[in-house]
Design an enzyme around this catalytic site. Structure first.
Site, PDB file in Angstrom:
ATOM      1  CE1 TYR A   1       0.972   7.542   2.208  1.00 15.64           C
ATOM      2  CE2 TYR A   1       1.186   5.227   1.776  1.00 15.64           C
ATOM      3  CZ  TYR A   1       0.429   6.426   2.293  1.00 15.64           C
ATOM      4  OH  TYR A   1      -0.807   6.087   2.675  1.00 15.64           O
TER       5      TYR A   1
ATOM      6  CB  SER B   1       7.236  -2.771  10.329  1.00 17.99           C
ATOM      7  OG  SER B   1       8.455  -2.758  11.036  1.00 17.99           O
TER       8      SER B   1
ATOM      9  CE  LYS C   1      -3.536   4.845   0.162  1.00 19.93           C
ATOM     10  NZ  LYS C   1      -1.957   4.537   0.723  1.00 19.93           N
TER      11      LYS C   1
ATOM     12  CG  ASP D   1      -1.750   1.215   1.369  1.00 17.91           C
ATOM     13  OD1 ASP D   1      -2.914   1.193   0.603  1.00 17.91           O
ATOM     14  OD2 ASP D   1      -1.446   2.029   1.774  1.00 17.91           O
TER      15      ASP D   1
ATOM     16  CG  HIS E   1      -4.382   9.797   0.044  1.00 17.93           C
ATOM     17  ND1 HIS E   1      -3.041   9.876  -0.244  1.00 17.93           N
ATOM     18  CD2 HIS E   1      -4.407   9.363   1.281  1.00 17.93           C
ATOM     19  CE1 HIS E   1      -2.149   9.337   0.916  1.00 17.93           C
ATOM     20  NE2 HIS E   1      -3.097   9.137   1.619  1.00 17.93           N
TER      21      HIS E   1
HETATM   22  N1  LIG Z   1      -4.929   6.475   3.493  1.00 18.54           N
HETATM   23  C1  LIG Z   1      -4.514   7.193   4.509  1.00 18.54           C
HETATM   24  O1  LIG Z   1      -4.816   8.526   4.631  1.00 18.54           O
HETATM   25  C2  LIG Z   1      -3.471   6.342   5.247  1.00 18.54           C
HETATM   26  C3  LIG Z   1      -3.200   7.045   6.407  1.00 18.54           C
HETATM   27  C4  LIG Z   1      -2.309   6.473   7.233  1.00 18.54           C
HETATM   28  C5  LIG Z   1      -1.789   5.013   6.878  1.00 18.54           C
HETATM   29  N2  LIG Z   1      -2.036   4.719   5.660  1.00 18.54           N
HETATM   30  C6  LIG Z   1      -1.469   3.297   5.082  1.00 18.54           C
HETATM   31  O2  LIG Z   1      -1.508   2.338   6.338  1.00 18.54           O
HETATM   32  C7  LIG Z   1      -0.267   1.840   6.686  1.00 18.54           C
HETATM   33  C8  LIG Z   1      -0.218   1.885   7.967  1.00 18.54           C
HETATM   34  O3  LIG Z   1      -0.444   2.781   8.900  1.00 18.54           O
HETATM   35  P1  LIG Z   1       0.563   3.585   9.847  1.00 18.54           P
HETATM   36  O4  LIG Z   1       1.704   3.740   9.122  1.00 18.54           O
HETATM   37  O5  LIG Z   1      -0.033   4.740  10.108  1.00 18.54           O
HETATM   38  O6  LIG Z   1       0.486   2.850  11.333  1.00 18.54           O
HETATM   39  P2  LIG Z   1       0.645   1.328  11.762  1.00 18.54           P
HETATM   40  O7  LIG Z   1       1.050   0.324  10.804  1.00 18.54           O
HETATM   41  O8  LIG Z   1      -0.505   1.246  12.836  1.00 18.54           O
HETATM   42  O9  LIG Z   1       1.978   1.520  12.905  1.00 18.54           O
HETATM   43  C9  LIG Z   1       3.335   1.596  12.179  1.00 18.54           C
HETATM   44  C10 LIG Z   1       4.081   2.143  13.163  1.00 18.54           C
HETATM   45  O10 LIG Z   1       4.155   0.879  14.245  1.00 18.54           O
HETATM   46  C11 LIG Z   1       5.545   0.222  14.500  1.00 18.54           C
HETATM   47  N3  LIG Z   1       5.363  -1.183  14.482  1.00 18.54           N
HETATM   48  C12 LIG Z   1       5.231  -1.860  13.294  1.00 18.54           C
HETATM   49  N4  LIG Z   1       5.159  -3.345  13.618  1.00 18.54           N
HETATM   50  C13 LIG Z   1       5.464  -3.129  14.892  1.00 18.54           C
HETATM   51  C14 LIG Z   1       5.376  -4.389  16.094  1.00 18.54           C
HETATM   52  N5  LIG Z   1       5.311  -5.688  15.679  1.00 18.54           N
HETATM   53  N6  LIG Z   1       5.934  -4.080  17.081  1.00 18.54           N
HETATM   54  C15 LIG Z   1       6.045  -2.823  17.559  1.00 18.54           C
HETATM   55  N7  LIG Z   1       6.020  -1.675  16.823  1.00 18.54           N
HETATM   56  C16 LIG Z   1       5.779  -1.837  15.502  1.00 18.54           C
HETATM   57  C17 LIG Z   1       6.260   0.838  13.261  1.00 18.54           C
HETATM   58  O11 LIG Z   1       7.772   1.196  13.506  1.00 18.54           O
HETATM   59  P3  LIG Z   1       8.899   0.897  12.243  1.00 18.54           P
HETATM   60  O12 LIG Z   1       8.477   1.100  10.993  1.00 18.54           O
HETATM   61  O13 LIG Z   1      10.103   1.695  12.958  1.00 18.54           O
HETATM   62  O14 LIG Z   1       9.247  -0.771  12.639  1.00 18.54           O
HETATM   63  C18 LIG Z   1       5.505   2.200  13.013  1.00 18.54           C
HETATM   64  O15 LIG Z   1       6.089   3.076  13.969  1.00 18.54           O
HETATM   65  C19 LIG Z   1       0.634   3.152   6.158  1.00 18.54           C
HETATM   66  O16 LIG Z   1       1.803   2.812   5.941  1.00 18.54           O
HETATM   67  C20 LIG Z   1      -0.086   3.563   4.672  1.00 18.54           C
HETATM   68  O17 LIG Z   1       0.235   2.477   3.963  1.00 18.54           O
HETATM   69  C21 LIG Z   1      -3.070   5.451   4.908  1.00 18.54           C
END
Ligand SMILES: NC(=O)c1ccc[n+]([C@@H]2O[C@H](COP(=O)([O-])OP(=O)(O)OC[C@H]3O[C@@H](n4cnc5c(N)ncnc54)[C@H](OP(=O)(O)O)[C@@H]3O)[C@@H](O)[C@H]2O)c1
Length: 298
Positions: A59, A252, A84, A54, A117
């Site tokens: 990004y 991650s 997006k 994704d 988006h």
């Molecule tokens: N459409 C939208 O508006 C929108 C908005 C936000 C996100 N997204 C999508 O959704 C994805 C995920 O959301 P997100 O990046 O906001 O947050 P998330 O996946 O909820 O959390 C990511 C965070 O958690 C850490 N992490 C990952 N696995 C872990 C584990 N097993 N134990 C402890 N910490 C862990 C990561 O650190 P490290 O990377 O340092 O390991 C990072 O800091 C995004 O990457 C993006 O593709 C879309």
């Protein structure tokens, strides 16, 4: 409420979209993955077994993701790539240009899923951007289309736009098919209204920030379930999402965590535990454009 039986859930599980194509249920997010690291990170994810990446124009790492996809020994058809249209491009010309740009910077022949988006751009902008995505599907540039961060009022408006486009463009199907919606969803932001809207129409719901960006570690119920199953709290949250029938997109850049977040197919939360984990809170940790008014032109 959407629920899936454990027997059906594996790393290979796919959901059928209204477009007719399938989407791997466990996704992999790359927001805030630096462009220089994206190729290595996605290569690690693919080696771990993820088949769904994704990304987004915003990004600034689409090309690194695609470099990994194209250099992989896996067939292109086995990998699902999402991008997006950025918030600044929610218009006919903006979306048209973004599809062309994503194809150009990635070198991919087609994009599996293109989302708008956020519901910005005003009503005319959103309708125009949707029309551009419909045309991109007709031209074979994009396979499935959808939206992100739309509130129920934006989704209702999109349905009206689809009907209008059918009339303007010559009949049923010419307004495009909404296949996927993407929202921040986790136990502290369950978005039941949006999930219900999508379930009624067979729209696949993706859950972003499924790990709550790490902000809820140590919460009592979450911690207790992790201890009960001998899993991490992150694994319990990914599992909650999958069992709700959602498509979680954990992010991650850390190899050990990338693997950990995929090792969620050897335990099952009971229905009672699923409900106990889900709260009545509405506490997004990201932005929240779902609440923006229809005339928001940003
Ligand atoms: N459409 C939208 O508006 C929108 C908005 C936000 C996100 N997204 C999508 O959704 C994805 C995920 O959301 P997100 O990046 O906001 O947050 P998330 O996946 O909820 O959390 C990511 C965070 O958690 C850490 N992490 C990952 N696995 C872990 C584990 N097993 N134990 C402890 N910490 C862990 C990561 O650190 P490290 O990377 O340092 O390991 C990072 O800091 C995004 O990457 C993006 O593709 C879309």
């Amino acid at each position: 409420m959407l629920r899936r039986k454990m027997a059906a859930l594996t790393l290979e599980t796919k959901l059928k979209m209204p477009s007719g194509y399938e989407i791997p249920q466990l996704g992999f997010g790359v927001w805030q993955t630096p462009a220089r690291d994206a190729q290595d990170v996605v290569t690690t994810a693919l080696a771990t077994g993820y088949r769904h990446i994704d990304s987004a124009a915003a990004y600034r790492n689409e090309s690194g993701c695609a470099a990994s996809i194209l250099s992989s020994s896996l067939p292109r058809s086995s990998i699902f790539f999402t991008s997006k249209v950025p918030t600044t491009g929610i218009s006919y010309n903006g979306a048209k240009a973004q599809v062309a740009k994503t194809l150009s910077v990635t070198g991919l022949d087609y994009i599996d899923l293109m989302l708008l988006h956020a519901p910005y751009g005003g009503s005319a902008g959103r309708k125009g951007a949707w029309k551009a995505l419909v045309e991109a599907v007709e031209e074979g540039k994009v396979r499935s289309i959808g939206v992100s961060n739309y509130g129920v009022h934006h989704l209702d408006e999109l349905e009206t736009h689809i009907k209008e486009l059918e009339e303007e463009r010559g009949g049923k199907g010419m307004g495009g098919v909404l296949s996927v919606g993407q929202w921040e969803i986790h136990p502290w932001c369950a978005r039941r209204d949006i999930i219900e809207w999508c379930a009624k129409r067979g729209v696949v719901v993706e859950a972003y920030s499924p790990l709550v960006r790490g902000e809820r570690w140590g919460e009592k119920v979450l911690k207790g379930l992790a201890a009960k199953y001998g899993k991490s709290e992150a694994q319990v949250l990914v599992r909650w999402s999958l069992q709700r029938g959602l498509v979680p997109l954990p992010k991650s850049v850390t190899p050990g965590r990338i693997k950990e977040n995929s090792e969620v197919f050897d335990f099952e939360l009971t229905e009672g535990e699923m409900d106990e984990l889900e709260t009545e809170e509405y506490d997004p940790v990201c932005w929240d454009p779902t609440t923006s008014p229809l005339d928001n032109r940003r």
